[in-house]
Structures are given as C-alpha cells and as structure tokens.
Design an enzyme around this catalytic site. Structure first.
Site, short mmCIF file in Angstrom:
data_model
loop_
_atom_site.label_atom_id
_atom_site.label_comp_id
_atom_site.label_asym_id
_atom_site.label_seq_id
_atom_site.Cartn_x
_atom_site.Cartn_y
_atom_site.Cartn_z
N SER A 221 39.81 18.04 44.60
CA SER A 221 39.94 16.65 44.18
C SER A 221 39.52 16.50 42.73
O SER A 221 38.60 17.17 42.26
CB SER A 221 39.04 15.78 45.07
OG SER A 221 38.64 14.62 44.38
N LYS A 222 40.18 15.59 42.03
CA LYS A 222 39.82 15.43 40.63
C LYS A 222 38.51 14.65 40.47
O LYS A 222 37.93 14.62 39.41
CB LYS A 222 40.95 14.77 39.87
CG LYS A 222 40.95 13.25 39.83
CD LYS A 222 42.04 12.79 38.89
CE LYS A 222 41.83 11.42 38.28
NZ LYS A 222 41.44 10.34 39.17
N ARG A 223 38.08 14.05 41.56
CA ARG A 223 36.88 13.22 41.47
C ARG A 223 35.58 13.99 41.67
O ARG A 223 34.51 13.43 41.52
CB ARG A 223 36.95 12.09 42.49
CG ARG A 223 37.92 11.04 42.05
CD ARG A 223 37.98 9.84 42.94
NE ARG A 223 39.28 9.20 42.72
CZ ARG A 223 40.37 9.52 43.38
NH1 ARG A 223 40.33 10.43 44.32
NH2 ARG A 223 41.50 8.92 43.11
N LYS A 224 35.68 15.24 42.05
CA LYS A 224 34.44 15.95 42.37
C LYS A 224 34.05 16.95 41.30
O LYS A 224 33.47 18.00 41.58
CB LYS A 224 34.60 16.66 43.71
CG LYS A 224 34.82 15.70 44.86
CD LYS A 224 34.47 16.37 46.17
CE LYS A 224 35.38 15.94 47.29
NZ LYS A 224 35.52 16.99 48.29
N ASN B 239 40.10 18.03 32.77
CA ASN B 239 39.47 18.56 33.96
C ASN B 239 40.39 19.66 34.51
O ASN B 239 41.59 19.45 34.63
CB ASN B 239 39.40 17.36 34.91
CG ASN B 239 38.95 17.68 36.31
OD1 ASN B 239 38.95 18.83 36.74
ND2 ASN B 239 38.61 16.65 37.03
#
Ligand code: GLU
Length: 531
Positions: free
Chosen positions: A253-256, A290
C-alpha cells in the site's frame, strides 16, 4: 477470435506498482497472442479532476512502454473509453435487465436494509434481503413513491445453485448463489454502479480475457450474472495474486511508507531516490515520491526495461531459473498458466539488482543521454552540451561503471561538473585528511609534480605518483588520501587516477592550491606517521 485484454484504472493521481503489474500482464498476454490491449478509465465515482488524476497513470504506462491500442489519447472503435461518458449505454442495460426480470426496483430505505442485516446477524444466519420493498408492478412502485420512498435498481440474484468460474490462474472456483446479495446496480439518482458498468463495458469492448487483481474475484459472480442476463457470453477470467509488502503476504500500500521504511532494503531504495530528488529539485517529501509508485523510478532514472523485467516476475515465472528477460523475450514466452496463486512479495533489493543488471548492458553513449537531463536539472551543465563536455560525461560514466545504478546517481559526482570554487567538501574528510600537519607541504610539492606530468593519463599518473612517493619516503596513504579529498572534496569515489585524468591538469592543480589555502595551510607541521 483475437485476444482483447483491458486495464481499467480509476484516475487516482498515481500509478501503483501493483496496478502496473496487472497492466503489464494484460499487455504481455495481448502482445503474446497478437491481440489488442485496451485502456478503459473507471471514473464513475470521480470527485476530482479526472484529467489531472489520469495523467500520471498514462505517463507511467507510456514510460514503461506499455502501449495501448485503444483508449484515452489514442481513441478506437469503441470510444468513449471513459465510463463517465457512457452512462446511456449502462442505463439501457439496466432497462433491459428490468424488462427481463433479472433486476427489480426496490424501495427499501437503507435503515430497513440495515435492520434486516442486523436481524440476520443476531440469528447467526447469512443475510438475504427479504425483497419486501420490491416493486413487481408499476402500481407497486407508485405506491412506494407515494410513501416518499426512493427507488434503486437491484439485481435479482439466484438464491440457489452455484456458479463455477474456470479461472485461468486459480482453476475452477465455486460460488454459492445463496451467498450473493441482490446487489444495487442503479442508485436512486439514476447513476449506475461500477459492477454493472464494468460488465457491460467488458462486453461492449469485446474483451476476451479479464486479467485483474485477486481482490476482484469476489465481484465476478455478479458480473457474470449481469452478462448472462443480458444474453452475453462472459469473458475468461484470470485473477492475479496480490503484490505484497516486502517479506509479507499483505497487499502493498502506498500509505504504509513509514512501516516499509523499517525494512532495510526498502529504506535504502528510498534513500537512493531522495538523494537524487533533492538535487534536482523534485518534491522528495511528497507522499507520491515513494517506491510503491511508478513515478519514483522515472524520477530517479531507472530503466523501464528493468522495471518491466522485475514486475513480470512478481507472480510469474518461466521456469525456476531464468530471471533475466528482455521485453521481446517476455512477449514471446509469457503465459497465464505460469502465474502463481500465492502473493508475490515486493523485494526492493531484487528490483535494484535487476536495474543494475540491465544497466550493465546499456552502451555508454546511451547512458550519457540518460544522465544529461539530471546534470542539467542540477544546474551543473548548460542546456547546450558541447562535444567536449559530452566526452567528459562519457568518461565519468565509464569510470563510474556499476556504481551508476540509476541515471540520477550521476549526481553523486559533483567534482566533475561544478566549478573549482563551488566544490563541496566533506567536513569530516577535510578534518581527517587535509587539516593535518605536513599536508600543505605535500600538496604543494605534489602540485609541482602534476603540473609537469606528461601525458596526463591515468596510467602515467599512477606510475608517477608511486615513484614520487617512494622517492620522498612517504607512505602511499600520506599522498593519495589528501590528494583525493583536495580534488574531489571527499574520500570516497572511483579510481583516483581515472579521476585525476578526467578532471585534467588545470583543475587538479587549481584544487590542490585551493585546498592548501583553505584547509591545510593552517595545520601545524610535521606530517603524521601514518594516514
Ligand atoms: N477499476 C478497477 C480497479 O482499479 C478495475 C477492476 C477490474 O479490472 O475489473 O481495481
């Protein structure tokens, strides 16, 4: 029938590494079979500016060489390829489903549905809507409307039996119809839901193979139901394993990012990128910078072919040993039956190794073209690159060899490009190697030697400096360490004699002089014994 695959991204503003792996498999499969690859934009739930949010996805695909035969910017016989522009087609499908009895108007309120759901939970039985507010006739509908209710359209799903899908990766997958809900396909405001749009488009676009992420497997029964109810043949399905976090089975996930940065290899990759981004003024702190997002690799100068090679192996293999493929080879050998069911874990270290491996095969002249934009963006070279400068860049690239893992790493070598006065010095190296007793004198005499050196080539300089060191009864360390820091600003770098030769006599002598004046002259004598 010619193979037709599609990639159906929502315009999210970025291209996820897992998403692009799906796109790549669709593309490889289509190219392998001489078919078409279609790009469809799933923008029915789009709040923001679609164009803006789509551009990074198109750019990322293009950069990777994943070209589409039909879709945005290229058009095609089934245009438009944006779901937001196809509403009448979907509404027509809803009308047909209502007419054939495969869908119905329902007037339950969300609270009533929720109450039924909770009752089922309390009794520990699976929730199945009672169809209490189903309007079987126009009169029913009128009555419900008169009560102030709003209607949605639901699928009238089978309640018995099962559906078997022969997934090309998973084999036969069974679904009990009793586990399916009467899914909503049209909201009360007349807009349609994604699953309807997707199934209709897969038919309209003549898609033969739906190759997509595993998370969509559970959506397949309702989509097959829609297709069959409309009298269409369902495409074949292939559900790909998820691209998972480093060393795990959980979806990447890009959020982690914070979590992933605890992984050493991931952190190293990130650091490599950040160093480059900072030097070219790219927003290194943006959440879109990222390694989970394709743009990261484009910004720092990876090779599209290396990324493609690595992504191909995220869930697919030819055999248990071959890892290195050119794009053409992949197109020749790719097959869905060699796709794994198990999650494929994203391995930053392996990705970097693929990059290095592919980089090794790039001719120097091409590497020069790759690094020039970075040097320009850092402001180290002018817009117009002279033949001389190009030659110098080629020598640096060649001398850097494997150290140049990605194009942007050319910025690790400011010493070859910045003016003598602008050379950055590493404070620690300066203190250790230059601000020492006796160094000023060594540098001064060395300058005299180098001024006369002829020819000013790496091999001659090496012999010369060795001989001189011996003659002066100095250790090699006493000479080469200060020399390196004086001309490059630090103790690390590639071959010292190559470095001297590339910099050229004038620069070397000028920097020796500058270093002496700036740092060495103030240190007391005599020279230290060891260095
Ligand atoms: N828009 C969906 C997604 O991004 C595509 C689903 C599909 O491929 O059917 O996941």
């Amino acid at each position: 029938m010619s193979v037709r695959t599609r990639f159906a991204p929502s315009p999210t503003g970025y291209l996820h590494i897992g998403g692009v792996r799906t796109a790549l498999f669709c593309w490889l499969f289509a190219r392998r079979h001489g078919g078409q690859f279609i790009l469809r934009i799933d923008d029915t739930d789009q709040q923001r500016n679609v164009e803006e949010a789509l551009q990074p996805i198109l750019d990322g695909l293009r950069w990777l060489g994943i070209d589409w035969d039909e879709g945005p910017e290229v058009g095609g016989p089934h245009a438009p390829y944006f779901q937001s522009q196809r509403l009448p087609i979907y509404q027509e499908a809803v009308r047909r489903l209502l007419k054939s009895g495969h869908a119905y108007w329902d007037f339950a309120t969300p609270e009533e549905i929720q109450a039924e759901r909770e009752a089922a939970q309390a009794e520990k039985r699976p929730f199945v809507y009672s169809r209490r507010f189903m309007a079987e006739t126009e009169a029913d509908a009128a009555r419900f409307r008169a009560q102030g209710r709003q209607g949605v359209v639901r699928l009238k799903m089978p309640r018995e039996g099962k559906l078997v899908i022969n997934d090309l990766i998973r084999g036969p997958v069974e679904f009990e119809w009793s586990q399916e809900q009467d899914h909503v396909i049209q909201r009360s405001d007349g807009t349609v839901l994604y699953h309807l749009a997707s199934a209709v488009d897969d038919h309209e676009f003549g898609i033969t193979h739906v190759i997509r992420a595993e998370e969509h497997l559970s959506n397949t029964p309702r989509q097959v139901f829609i297709l069959q109810s409309l009298g269409y043949e369902a495409p074949q399905f292939a559900h790909l394993p998820v691209v998972a976090e480093p060393g795990s089975k959980v979806k990447l996930s890009k959020r982690k990012l914070d979590k992933y940065l605890k992984n050493r290899d991931f952190a190293e990759l990130m650091e490599l990128g950040q160093k480059i981004a900072q030097k070219i003024g790219h927003a290194a702190s943006s959440e879109l910078f990222n390694p989970v997002i394709v743009d990261f690799y484009k910004v720092v100068g990876f090779l599209p072919d290396a990324i493609v090679n690595y992504l191909a192996l995220l869930g697919w293999s030819l055999d248990d040993k071959t890892e290195h493929f050119t794009r053409e080879e992949l197109v020749r050998v790719f097959s869905l039956d060699r796709v794994n069911k198990a999650p494929a874990s994203f391995d930053p270290k392996k990705l970097l190794a693929f990059q290095q491996r592919h980089m090794r095969e790039v001719p120097i002249s091409q590497k020069v073209e790759m690094v020039i934009p970075y040097l320009r963006r850092a402001g180290w070279i002018p817009g117009e690159v002279s033949a001389d400068l190009r030659g110098k860049i080629a020598r640096v690239v060649e001398a850097a060899g494997d150290r140049l893992r990605v194009a942007g790493e050319i910025l690790n070598y400011p010493e070859f490009f910045v003016a003598d006065e602008d050379l950055p010095y590493d404070e620690k190296d300066v203190a250790k190697r230059l601000q020492q007793p006796g160094v000023a004198e060594i540098l001064q005499r060395l300058e005299g030697v180098l001024r006369e050196a002829e020819p000013f080539t790496a091999s001659h300089l090496e012999t010369l400096i060795h001989q001189w060191t011996e003659r002066e009864q100095l250790s090699l360390g006493q000479v080469v360490h200060p020399l390196r820091v004086a001309v490059t600003g630090r103790s690390v770098g590639f071959g010292l004699f190559d470095t001297l030769a590339i910099l050229g006599r004038d620069t070397v002598c000028r920097r020796l002089q500058l270093a002496r004046e700036k740092f060495a002259a103030s240190a007391a004598k005599p020279a230290p014994e060891s260095a």
